[in-house]
Design a protein around this motif. Structure first.
Motif, PDB file in Angstrom:
ATOM      1  N   GLY A  53       0.741  -1.202   0.083  1.00 44.58           N
ATOM      2  CA  GLY A  53       0.083  -0.030  -0.037  1.00 44.58           C
ATOM      3  C   GLY A  53       0.796   1.249   0.185  1.00 44.58           C
ATOM      4  N   GLY A  54       1.832   1.259   0.859  1.00 46.32           N
ATOM      5  CA  GLY A  54       2.748   2.362   1.000  1.00 46.32           C
ATOM      6  C   GLY A  54       3.433   2.785  -0.330  1.00 46.32           C
ATOM      7  N   LEU A  55       4.104   1.640  -0.991  1.00 48.02           N
ATOM      8  CA  LEU A  55       4.827   1.838  -1.956  1.00 48.02           C
ATOM      9  C   LEU A  55       3.784   2.272  -3.279  1.00 48.02           C
ATOM     10  N   LEU A  65      -5.923  -0.273  -5.318  1.00 48.55           N
ATOM     11  CA  LEU A  65      -5.893  -1.410  -4.563  1.00 48.55           C
ATOM     12  C   LEU A  65      -4.616  -1.006  -3.303  1.00 48.55           C
ATOM     13  N   ALA A  66      -3.609  -0.098  -3.879  1.00 44.28           N
ATOM     14  CA  ALA A  66      -2.692   0.576  -2.662  1.00 44.28           C
ATOM     15  C   ALA A  66      -3.500   0.926  -1.329  1.00 44.28           C
ATOM     16  N   ALA A  67      -4.412   2.102  -1.938  1.00 39.32           N
ATOM     17  CA  ALA A  67      -4.987   2.791  -0.824  1.00 39.32           C
ATOM     18  C   ALA A  67      -6.142   2.011  -0.104  1.00 39.32           C
ATOM     19  N   GLY A  68      -6.599   0.873  -0.674  1.00 41.36           N
ATOM     20  CA  GLY A  68      -7.296   0.139  -0.258  1.00 41.36           C
ATOM     21  C   GLY A  68      -6.774  -1.012   0.761  1.00 41.36           C
ATOM     22  N   ALA A  69      -5.631  -1.287   0.273  1.00 38.71           N
ATOM     23  CA  ALA A  69      -4.721  -2.156   1.426  1.00 38.71           C
ATOM     24  C   ALA A  69      -4.420  -1.288   2.700  1.00 38.71           C
ATOM     25  N   LEU A  70      -4.170  -0.008   2.594  1.00 38.42           N
ATOM     26  CA  LEU A  70      -3.978   0.780   3.753  1.00 38.42           C
ATOM     27  C   LEU A  70      -5.253   0.932   4.647  1.00 38.42           C
ATOM     28  N   VAL A  71      -6.416   1.250   3.967  1.00 39.31           N
ATOM     29  CA  VAL A  71      -7.596   1.443   4.674  1.00 39.31           C
ATOM     30  C   VAL A  71      -7.975   0.036   5.452  1.00 39.31           C
ATOM     31  N   ASN A 102      -3.478   6.689  13.884  1.00 38.20           N
ATOM     32  CA  ASN A 102      -4.038   5.889  13.121  1.00 38.20           C
ATOM     33  C   ASN A 102      -5.277   6.359  12.600  1.00 38.20           C
ATOM     34  N   VAL A 103      -6.238   7.061  13.153  1.00 37.44           N
ATOM     35  CA  VAL A 103      -7.407   7.626  12.748  1.00 37.44           C
ATOM     36  C   VAL A 103      -7.115   8.506  11.594  1.00 37.44           C
ATOM     37  N   ALA A 109      -5.859   7.923   3.854  1.00 39.01           N
ATOM     38  CA  ALA A 109      -6.089   6.670   3.012  1.00 39.01           C
ATOM     39  C   ALA A 109      -7.485   6.665   2.360  1.00 39.01           C
ATOM     40  N   LEU A 110      -8.585   7.028   3.106  1.00 38.22           N
ATOM     41  CA  LEU A 110     -10.017   6.845   2.414  1.00 38.22           C
ATOM     42  C   LEU A 110     -10.208   8.074   1.353  1.00 38.22           C
ATOM     43  N   ALA A 111      -9.334   9.056   1.704  1.00 32.87           N
ATOM     44  CA  ALA A 111      -9.327  10.230   0.560  1.00 32.87           C
ATOM     45  C   ALA A 111      -8.709   9.781  -0.632  1.00 32.87           C
ATOM     46  N   LEU A 112      -7.371   9.179  -0.468  1.00 33.49           N
ATOM     47  CA  LEU A 112      -6.761   8.632  -1.685  1.00 33.49           C
ATOM     48  C   LEU A 112      -7.525   7.659  -2.388  1.00 33.49           C
ATOM     49  N   LEU A 113      -8.344   6.831  -1.429  1.00 33.50           N
ATOM     50  CA  LEU A 113      -9.055   5.954  -2.132  1.00 33.50           C
ATOM     51  C   LEU A 113     -10.317   6.450  -3.019  1.00 33.50           C
ATOM     52  N   ALA A 114     -10.545   7.506  -2.337  1.00 33.15           N
ATOM     53  CA  ALA A 114     -11.568   8.133  -2.988  1.00 33.15           C
ATOM     54  C   ALA A 114     -11.480   8.553  -4.475  1.00 33.15           C
TER      55      ALA A 114
END
Length: 125
Positions: A53-55, A65-71, A102-103, A109-114
């Motif tokens: 997710g980070g990379l 997928l990356a942002a989702g993994a972090l979420v 973490n919150v 991460a949610l913003a990046l996923l969006a």
């Protein structure tokens, strides 16, 4: 600025993921003490989520997928590993700080996923 934010956010999380592999034994011990089932498997699995997710976020590769993994990582691990409400009094403050950190990262991460389905500037893919 978006690239710098991705590099900082993704880089820190990828580095933490790498630490799951470099310091797996002590992390598994800590996870076990927190009641995580099969900590010897959970630590490398969560390390993989963080590393991928980070990379992925930093490079802009497979951003959904990356942002989702972090979420997923943050939603699952935050209440388990930083349960300040159940911590001994001398640990409550540190656990609350880590929980709230973490919150905040979950929000990022949610913003990046969006926005993961739009083209990211300077993405490698």
């Amino acid at each position: 600025m978006f690239l710098l934010g991705r590099l900082l956010f993704g880089g820190v999380l990828a580095f933490n993921g790498l630490n799951h592999f470099l310091d797996a034994e002590s992390m598994a011990g800590y996870a076990g003490a927190k009641g995580v089932p099969a900590p010897g498997l959970a630590v490398p699995a969560t390390g993989g989520l963080l590393l991928f997710g980070g990379l992925g976020v930093a490079a802009g590769v497979l951003p959904t997928l990356a942002a989702g993994a972090l979420v997923v990582f943050l939603l699952v691990t935050t209440p388990v590993m930083h349960d300040f409400w159940a911590a001994p009094e001398e640990q409550k403050q540190n656990e609350m700080i880590n929980f709230l950190k973490n919150v905040a990262m979950t929000g990022a991460a949610l913003a990046l996923l969006a926005i993961s389905t739009t083209a990211w500037p300077y993405a490698l893919a």
